[in-house]
Write a protein that holds these residues in place. Sequence first.
Motif, PDB file in Angstrom:
ATOM      1  N   GLY A 206       0.847  -1.190   0.000  1.00 34.82           N
ATOM      2  CA  GLY A 206       0.000   0.000   0.000  1.00 34.82           C
ATOM      3  C   GLY A 206       0.878   1.234   0.000  1.00 34.82           C
ATOM      4  N   ALA A 207       0.251   2.368   0.261  1.00 28.22           N
ATOM      5  CA  ALA A 207       0.995   3.629   0.292  1.00 28.22           C
ATOM      6  C   ALA A 207       0.355   4.527   1.339  1.00 28.22           C
ATOM      7  N   SER A 208       1.061   5.600   1.686  1.00 28.52           N
ATOM      8  CA  SER A 208       0.615   6.379   2.852  1.00 28.52           C
ATOM      9  C   SER A 208      -0.337   7.524   2.522  1.00 28.52           C
ATOM     10  N   PHE A 209      -0.559   7.817   1.236  1.00 23.75           N
ATOM     11  CA  PHE A 209      -1.249   9.075   0.908  1.00 23.75           C
ATOM     12  C   PHE A 209      -2.780   9.036   0.906  1.00 23.75           C
ATOM     13  N   LYS A 210      -3.367   7.862   1.102  1.00 19.63           N
ATOM     14  CA  LYS A 210      -4.847   7.835   1.124  1.00 19.63           C
ATOM     15  C   LYS A 210      -5.312   7.819   2.588  1.00 19.63           C
ATOM     16  N   HIS A 211      -5.859   6.692   3.046  1.00 16.50           N
ATOM     17  CA  HIS A 211      -6.475   6.649   4.381  1.00 16.50           C
ATOM     18  C   HIS A 211      -5.449   6.693   5.511  1.00 16.50           C
ATOM     19  N   LEU A 212      -4.179   6.476   5.217  1.00 15.80           N
ATOM     20  CA  LEU A 212      -3.159   6.655   6.260  1.00 15.80           C
ATOM     21  C   LEU A 212      -2.870   8.141   6.471  1.00 15.80           C
ATOM     22  N   LEU A 213      -3.366   8.985   5.561  1.00 23.14           N
ATOM     23  CA  LEU A 213      -3.331  10.454   5.705  1.00 23.14           C
ATOM     24  C   LEU A 213      -1.920  11.030   5.685  1.00 23.14           C
ATOM     25  N   GLY A 214      -1.008  10.287   5.066  1.00 20.57           N
ATOM     26  CA  GLY A 214       0.390  10.703   5.054  1.00 20.57           C
ATOM     27  C   GLY A 214       0.847  11.233   3.704  1.00 20.57           C
ATOM     28  N   PRO A 215       2.168  11.332   3.536  1.00 17.00           N
ATOM     29  CA  PRO A 215       2.715  11.920   2.315  1.00 17.00           C
ATOM     30  C   PRO A 215       2.603  11.010   1.087  1.00 17.00           C
ATOM     31  N   ARG A 216       2.728  11.641  -0.078  1.00 14.65           N
ATOM     32  CA  ARG A 216       2.885  10.868  -1.315  1.00 14.65           C
ATOM     33  C   ARG A 216       4.332  10.395  -1.384  1.00 14.65           C
ATOM     34  N   GLY A 217       4.601   9.446  -2.270  1.00 16.10           N
ATOM     35  CA  GLY A 217       5.984   8.979  -2.429  1.00 16.10           C
ATOM     36  C   GLY A 217       6.443   8.065  -1.305  1.00 16.10           C
ATOM     37  N   LEU A 218       5.502   7.418  -0.624  1.00 11.24           N
ATOM     38  CA  LEU A 218       5.886   6.478   0.434  1.00 11.24           C
ATOM     39  C   LEU A 218       4.999   5.232   0.341  1.00 11.24           C
ATOM     40  N   GLY A 219       5.567   4.172  -0.212  1.00  9.76           N
ATOM     41  CA  GLY A 219       4.854   2.906  -0.341  1.00  9.76           C
ATOM     42  C   GLY A 219       5.434   1.893   0.630  1.00  9.76           C
ATOM     43  N   LEU A 220       4.680   0.846   0.910  1.00  9.18           N
ATOM     44  CA  LEU A 220       5.192  -0.166   1.831  1.00  9.18           C
ATOM     45  C   LEU A 220       4.805  -1.548   1.344  1.00  9.18           C
ATOM     46  N   LEU A 221       5.616  -2.503   1.747  1.00  6.28           N
ATOM     47  CA  LEU A 221       5.403  -3.887   1.310  1.00  6.28           C
ATOM     48  C   LEU A 221       5.701  -4.839   2.458  1.00  6.28           C
ATOM     49  N   TYR A 222       4.734  -5.721   2.735  1.00  3.69           N
ATOM     50  CA  TYR A 222       4.958  -6.820   3.677  1.00  3.69           C
ATOM     51  C   TYR A 222       5.131  -8.087   2.851  1.00  3.69           C
TER      52      TYR A 222
END
Length: 390
Positions: A206-222
């Motif tokens: 996922g990424a932080s810019f939608k419901h995590l309410l954070g910045p663009r340009g930050l994705g994460l992977l488990y």
Amino acid sequence: MPGGMSAQDDAAWAPVRHRFPVLRRQTYLNCAALGPMPDFLLETYQQAVLERQHLTPGSAAERARAALAQYLGVDGASLSFWTNTTQAINIVAGSIDWRPGDEVVVNASDFPSNVLPWLRLRDRGVVVRAAALEEGRLPLKAIAAHVTSKTRLVALSHVLYQTGYRTDLDALGQFLHQRGIWLSVDGIQALGLMRPPLDHVDFYMGASFKHLLGPRGLGLLYVQPQVADALVPAMVGYASVALDMDDPAGLADLVQGRTPLRYREQAGRFQLAHVNTEGLSALADLLSFFDALGWDAIADRVLSLSGLALAGLARLPGVRLVTPQDDAERLSLAVFRVDGWDAHAVVERLAAHQIVCAAREGAVRAAFHVYNDASDVERLVMAVRELVGG
Ligand SMILES: Cc1ncc(COP(=O)(O)O)c(C=O)c1O
């Protein structure tokens, strides 16, 4: 299962609402496209810039990793950070040892980022099968119909961006794991709204810019640890290999073929190089903000608000719901169509009332988060009522 909503609920959540400046101007129902940042991130970013100005060592990456690991209920070593969800999906698709004839099942109507990287595997002889939505849902049987003895992976979204349908990841993951099939899940429409159940999931991004309410340009992977160790990362950088940077002989030995390339364990092998440390500071602070609210309370709140919207909209003549009404099959979205109206025209009319929604695949999408309240739901329903003359 959330109960009905009361005025006390709104009063209890009012301090949260006050942290979101966007709500002073708009009824914001569009965080499924872009989440509004809360006011406290100004301080977070100021702190991050001060750290860089004075070059004081920070610990943002470690803080974010630990907070994310706690949120997801996984080991911090199973996480890697990227630029966006799309990149993380590509990394997964590119890191598996595909053999000609292997099969992948995708959702034909998924967000393109969760279809294209899998389609490209056709170049490597992989057969891509596409499951179709059934009235906005993608139930287990629709996926099972495409599973064969050659299926190696199923890729889908936790919550569908255009209908709001939520997949039961435990049921699907167990069904797939009994058959030795991996499950890869795009979680961007669920992250920040609930704790994703990852016991039977192999890849979750996922990424932080939608419901995590954070910045663009930050994705994460488990990546599930045993799976990670079996993969050869699609890209390689200094951070992904066990290489002593202080020992020039180490690289020379590799170059001369005297030692083999050894990838780091777990998700360490996917991490290439520098990450968005300033963004990770924001993510760490956001996760502690959500944690203080409580993840069950957050999920209940967004289910209640979107449920209230669905119920109010369903009562209007000429309005047809796209989102399933069963709480187990949805999360924060209320998607609907208005007979005789183009979705973009509805979105424009709502915008004239300072209500921000999105048009997706011919339907109107309203997305709720903890900063919304019953007055937002009422404004939406009243504005749509005005359109349909109900
Ligand atoms: C389901 C889904 N996946 C992926 C994306 C794209 O995310 P990113 O820009 O992080 O790749 C979006 C929306 O932008 C989305 O709704």
